[in-house]
Design a protein around this motif. Structure first.
Motif, PDB file in Angstrom:
ATOM      1  N   ALA A  94      -4.413   1.002  -7.353  1.00  0.00           N
ATOM      2  CA  ALA A  94      -4.353  -0.317  -6.692  1.00  0.00           C
ATOM      3  C   ALA A  94      -5.639  -0.653  -5.949  1.00  0.00           C
ATOM      4  N   GLY A  95      -6.760  -0.450  -6.583  1.00  0.00           N
ATOM      5  CA  GLY A  95      -8.031  -0.782  -5.946  1.00  0.00           C
ATOM      6  C   GLY A  95      -8.579   0.326  -5.073  1.00  0.00           C
ATOM      7  N   GLY A  96      -7.781   1.334  -4.808  1.00  0.00           N
ATOM      8  CA  GLY A  96      -8.242   2.481  -4.046  1.00  0.00           C
ATOM      9  C   GLY A  96      -8.250   2.266  -2.546  1.00  0.00           C
ATOM     10  N   LEU A  99      -9.731   2.081   5.104  1.00  0.00           N
ATOM     11  CA  LEU A  99     -10.563   0.983   4.610  1.00  0.00           C
ATOM     12  C   LEU A  99      -9.779  -0.322   4.551  1.00  0.00           C
ATOM     13  N   ARG A 100      -8.585  -0.282   3.937  1.00  0.00           N
ATOM     14  CA  ARG A 100      -7.797  -1.500   3.733  1.00  0.00           C
ATOM     15  C   ARG A 100      -6.335  -1.277   4.087  1.00  0.00           C
ATOM     16  N   PRO A 101      -5.816  -1.967   5.102  1.00  0.00           N
ATOM     17  CA  PRO A 101      -4.370  -1.900   5.365  1.00  0.00           C
ATOM     18  C   PRO A 101      -3.626  -2.624   4.245  1.00  0.00           C
ATOM     19  N   TYR A 102      -2.406  -2.185   3.949  1.00  0.00           N
ATOM     20  CA  TYR A 102      -1.589  -2.841   2.925  1.00  0.00           C
ATOM     21  C   TYR A 102      -0.119  -2.530   3.157  1.00  0.00           C
ATOM     22  N   THR A 103       0.731  -3.182   2.408  1.00  0.00           N
ATOM     23  CA  THR A 103       2.160  -2.916   2.451  1.00  0.00           C
ATOM     24  C   THR A 103       2.545  -2.229   1.150  1.00  0.00           C
ATOM     25  N   ALA A 104       3.181  -1.064   1.237  1.00  0.00           N
ATOM     26  CA  ALA A 104       3.590  -0.293   0.067  1.00  0.00           C
ATOM     27  C   ALA A 104       4.743  -0.995  -0.652  1.00  0.00           C
ATOM     28  N   ALA A 105       5.023  -0.551  -1.877  1.00  0.00           N
ATOM     29  CA  ALA A 105       6.078  -1.159  -2.693  1.00  0.00           C
ATOM     30  C   ALA A 105       7.441  -1.121  -2.004  1.00  0.00           C
ATOM     31  N   ASP A 106       7.673  -0.090  -1.177  1.00  0.00           N
ATOM     32  CA  ASP A 106       8.961   0.017  -0.477  1.00  0.00           C
ATOM     33  C   ASP A 106       8.992  -0.796   0.822  1.00  0.00           C
ATOM     34  N   GLY A 107       7.925  -1.564   1.079  1.00  0.00           N
ATOM     35  CA  GLY A 107       7.881  -2.414   2.269  1.00  0.00           C
ATOM     36  C   GLY A 107       7.271  -1.757   3.494  1.00  0.00           C
ATOM     37  N   GLN A 108       6.941  -0.462   3.397  1.00  0.00           N
ATOM     38  CA  GLN A 108       6.357   0.229   4.548  1.00  0.00           C
ATOM     39  C   GLN A 108       4.890  -0.162   4.703  1.00  0.00           C
ATOM     40  N   ARG A 109       4.507  -0.481   5.925  1.00  0.00           N
ATOM     41  CA  ARG A 109       3.144  -0.906   6.226  1.00  0.00           C
ATOM     42  C   ARG A 109       2.228   0.318   6.330  1.00  0.00           C
ATOM     43  N   VAL A 110       1.102   0.284   5.644  1.00  0.00           N
ATOM     44  CA  VAL A 110       0.099   1.337   5.716  1.00  0.00           C
ATOM     45  C   VAL A 110      -1.048   0.757   6.537  1.00  0.00           C
ATOM     46  N   ALA A 111      -1.095   1.147   7.815  1.00  0.00           N
ATOM     47  CA  ALA A 111      -2.058   0.587   8.757  1.00  0.00           C
ATOM     48  C   ALA A 111      -2.277   1.590   9.884  1.00  0.00           C
ATOM     49  N   LYS A 154      -2.137   3.502  13.258  1.00  0.00           N
ATOM     50  CA  LYS A 154      -1.030   3.862  14.152  1.00  0.00           C
ATOM     51  C   LYS A 154       0.321   3.967  13.447  1.00  0.00           C
ATOM     52  N   GLN A 155       0.344   3.818  12.123  1.00  0.00           N
ATOM     53  CA  GLN A 155       1.568   4.016  11.338  1.00  0.00           C
ATOM     54  C   GLN A 155       1.505   5.413  10.719  1.00  0.00           C
ATOM     55  N   SER A 156       2.652   5.918  10.265  1.00  0.00           N
ATOM     56  CA  SER A 156       2.667   7.189   9.545  1.00  0.00           C
ATOM     57  C   SER A 156       2.424   6.917   8.070  1.00  0.00           C
ATOM     58  N   TYR A 157       1.623   7.774   7.444  1.00  0.00           N
ATOM     59  CA  TYR A 157       1.361   7.597   6.015  1.00  0.00           C
ATOM     60  C   TYR A 157       2.636   7.930   5.254  1.00  0.00           C
ATOM     61  N   PRO A 158       3.086   7.056   4.350  1.00  0.00           N
ATOM     62  CA  PRO A 158       4.365   7.247   3.650  1.00  0.00           C
ATOM     63  C   PRO A 158       4.263   8.251   2.510  1.00  0.00           C
ATOM     64  N   LEU A 159       4.299   9.525   2.851  1.00  0.00           N
ATOM     65  CA  LEU A 159       4.130  10.542   1.836  1.00  0.00           C
ATOM     66  C   LEU A 159       5.003  11.749   2.127  1.00  0.00           C
TER      67      LEU A 159
END
Length: 157
Positions: A89-91, A106-118, A120-125
Motif C-alpha cells: 500500500a505505498g509502503g 512516515l504516513r498515518p493511515y487507517t487499516a482495513a479493520d478501521g484501526q488508526r495507525v498513527a 501514540k497508537q499501538s501498531y496493529p500486529l
C-alpha cells in the motif's frame, strides 16, 4: 516520490563491523558500502529516528507473518525499539517502542479493520512476538534482506 531513509550506520549486536542501511519506503531495503548524500535539513521523522536509534545495535530482524512487513529490533529489554518497514500500500516506515506504541511514522493511515495507525497508537500486529530475540549477525542481516527482496519480487509477479 519515494521517501528515502539512510541510516548513519548500523551495527549488529556482537559484531564490530558497521553497515549503511538504505530504506526506500514501499520499494526496498538494503545495505550499502557507499555513503549517500543527506539533505541539508533532515525531516522530523529522521530526527526522531536518530534520537531513539543512535548508538543502538540491531538485535533482531524478521519478516513478520510471511507478509511484506520487516521488523528490525534495536536495543534490549525495556529499551528495545522496533523499526517496522511495510512493503505494501505505498509502503511506510514506523518507529515503535518495546510495547509497539508508535513513536513516529512516515504516513498515518487507517487499516482495513478501521484501526488508526498513527503516533501514540499501538501498531496493529498480533503476529509479532516481542519476547524472544535471536542472535543477529552481519550474515543474517544480509540473508534476511535478500529473503525480503525475493518475497517482494514473487508477490509482484
Amino acid at each position: 516520490g519515494i521517501a528515502r531513509l539512510a541510516a548513519d550506520s548500523l551495527q549488529v549486536a556482537g559484531d564490530s563491523r558497521r553497515a549503511l542501511l538504505l530504506v526506500e519506503s514501499g520499494v526496498r531495503i538494503h545495505t550499502s558500502k557507499y555513503a549517500h548524500a543527506a539533505p541539508p535539513q533532515p525531516s522530523a521523522f529522521v530526527v526522531k529516528l536518530r534520537k531513539h536509534l543512535r548508538g543502538q545495535r540491531l538485535t533482531d530482524l524478521r519478516v513478520v507473518g510471511g507478509d511484506r512487513l520487516l521488523c528490525l529490533s534495536f536495543g534490549s529489554a525495556n529499551w528495545t525499539h522496533h523499526l517496522l518497514v511495510e512493503f505494501y500500500a505505498g509502503g511506510n516506515i514506523i518507529l515503535c517502542d518495546s510495547s509497539l506504541a508508535i513513536l513516529s511514522l512516515l504516513r498515518p493511515y487507517t487499516a482495513a479493520d478501521g484501526q488508526r495507525v498513527a503516533v501514540k497508537q499501538s501498531y496493529p500486529l498480533a503476529e509479532l512476538s516481542l519476547s524472544a530475540h535471536s542472535s543477529m549477525t552481519m550474515h543474517k542481516l544480509h540473508t534476511s534482506l535478500e529473503r525480503v527482496l525475493c518475497e517482494s519480487r514473487r508477490l509482484r509477479a
